[in-house]
Scaffold this active site. Structure first.
Site, PDB file in Angstrom:
ATOM      1  N   ASP A  67       0.826  -1.220   0.000  1.00 38.14           N
ATOM      2  CA  ASP A  67       0.000   0.000   0.000  1.00 38.14           C
ATOM      3  C   ASP A  67       0.858   1.266   0.000  1.00 38.14           C
ATOM      4  O   ASP A  67       2.080   1.207   0.174  1.00 38.14           O
ATOM      5  CB  ASP A  67      -0.949  -0.007   1.213  1.00 38.14           C
ATOM      6  N   ASN A 136      -7.555  -2.824  14.393  1.00 43.00           N
ATOM      7  CA  ASN A 136      -8.920  -3.188  13.996  1.00 43.00           C
ATOM      8  C   ASN A 136      -8.942  -4.361  13.016  1.00 43.00           C
ATOM      9  O   ASN A 136      -9.953  -4.633  12.389  1.00 43.00           O
ATOM     10  CB  ASN A 136      -9.638  -1.971  13.396  1.00 43.00           C
ATOM     11  N   HIS A 138      -7.092  -4.651  10.258  1.00 47.32           N
ATOM     12  CA  HIS A 138      -6.833  -4.363   8.842  1.00 47.32           C
ATOM     13  C   HIS A 138      -5.499  -4.952   8.392  1.00 47.32           C
ATOM     14  O   HIS A 138      -4.559  -5.074   9.184  1.00 47.32           O
ATOM     15  CB  HIS A 138      -6.937  -2.866   8.516  1.00 47.32           C
ATOM     16  N   GLU A 143      -9.435  -1.747   5.400  1.00 49.01           N
ATOM     17  CA  GLU A 143     -10.092  -1.457   6.669  1.00 49.01           C
ATOM     18  C   GLU A 143     -11.329  -2.337   6.837  1.00 49.01           C
ATOM     19  O   GLU A 143     -11.836  -2.891   5.851  1.00 49.01           O
ATOM     20  CB  GLU A 143     -10.508   0.021   6.685  1.00 49.01           C
TER      21      GLU A 143
END
Ligand code: GLP
Length: 263
Positions: A67, A136, A138, A143
């Site tokens: 990313d 979380n 990800h 996400e």
């Protein structure tokens, strides 16, 4: 899904690095999928060290990063391209022309995402993908709520991720809220996946990944579908797992099997 629980973060880095070294030793022109964040830094240090000791050469290796922040060029000090140069590429014999990071400054990010996917395909696919994990759940910048079949695309970051990553930015400095990330579907196509997590703040995400339902609410849980994933964690990140002893037992058995095969 193989779960390896080790005493501390240094052991996690060594164990993960050994898998990469074995991969490159077996296939000199391996295609690596690489990750950013603070967790892989120690693994990259191990790889640099191994390279300096002539244990591994990256001369034929190529790589794709997961990313990049949308809106930052590779020259920007907060870009993931800059991070990769500093943490790994500048210190090993890899040809930087063979290292790809999604272009955060692409004129047309939608076309750039499509091209990134194409280039991965043309390379023959990723042999081994390194992952960290967000609190979380990800992976990359996928996400919660990301489609489990998603491909490389523009993704909006959650406030939680923006806050978690704010520590890397100076006060008042522009911090992007958008990214280009490989999709979960892209990641699942890697032949092997190595996910690292250390520290107590990752413990819930690890439970959700390993023992939770497969759900877009925890993108890393999609790895339960992957045929060759290893989750390498320290005691703190493993602290909420229910069957830690069983995972330790499996690892001891695997080690025995591996050493008997090596004889
Ligand atoms: C970022 C990256 C992820 C990484 C995550 C966790 O959001 N896009 O690839 O896994 O941070 O980072 P850290 O290892 O610093 O906790």
């Amino acid at each position: 899904m193989k779960v390896v629980i080790l005493d501390n973060a240094a052991d996690v880095a060594k164990y993960g690095a050994d898998i990469f070294i074995k991969q490159i030793s077996a296939k000199a022109d391996s295609v690596l999928g690489l990750a950013t964040g603070s967790t892989p830094v120690a693994l990259y240090k191990e790889l640099i060290h191994a390279h300096q000791n002539q244990q591994v050469s990256f001369s034929q290796v190529s790589s794709f990063n997961l990313d990049e922040y949308l809106g930052l060029s590779g020259e920007h000090s907060q870009s993931y391209r800059h991070f990769m140069n500093e943490q790994l590429f500048d210190h090993v014999d890899i040809d930087k022309n063979n290292t790809l990071v999604p272009p955060g400054d692409a004129k047309n990010p939608l076309i750039a995402c499509h091209e990134y996917e194409q280039t991965i395909k043309e390379s023959g696919g990723i042999d081994i993908q390194l992952l960290g994990i967000g609190r979380n759940g990800h992976i990359g910048f996928n996400e919660p709520s990301s489609s489990l079949g998603s491909r490389t695309r523009v993704k909006t970051l959650t406030q939680e991720t923006i806050d978690d990553n704010a520590r890397f930015f100076a006060e008042g400095e522009f911090q992007p809220h958008l990214s280009i990330t490989m999709g979960i579907g892209t990641i699942l196509e890697a032949k092997k996946v190595v996910l690292l997590a250390t520290g107590e703040n990752k413990a819930q995400a690890i439970v959700d990944t390993v023992q939770g339902a497969i759900t877009a609410n925890c993108p890393a849980s999609a790895l339960q579908f992957h045929p060759d994933t290893v989750i390498i964690i320290d005691e703190a990140a493993a602290s909420l797992l229910e069957n830690k002893e069983f995972f330790r037992h499996i690892e001891r058995e695997n080690q025995k099997l591996e050493s008997s095969l090596a004889l």
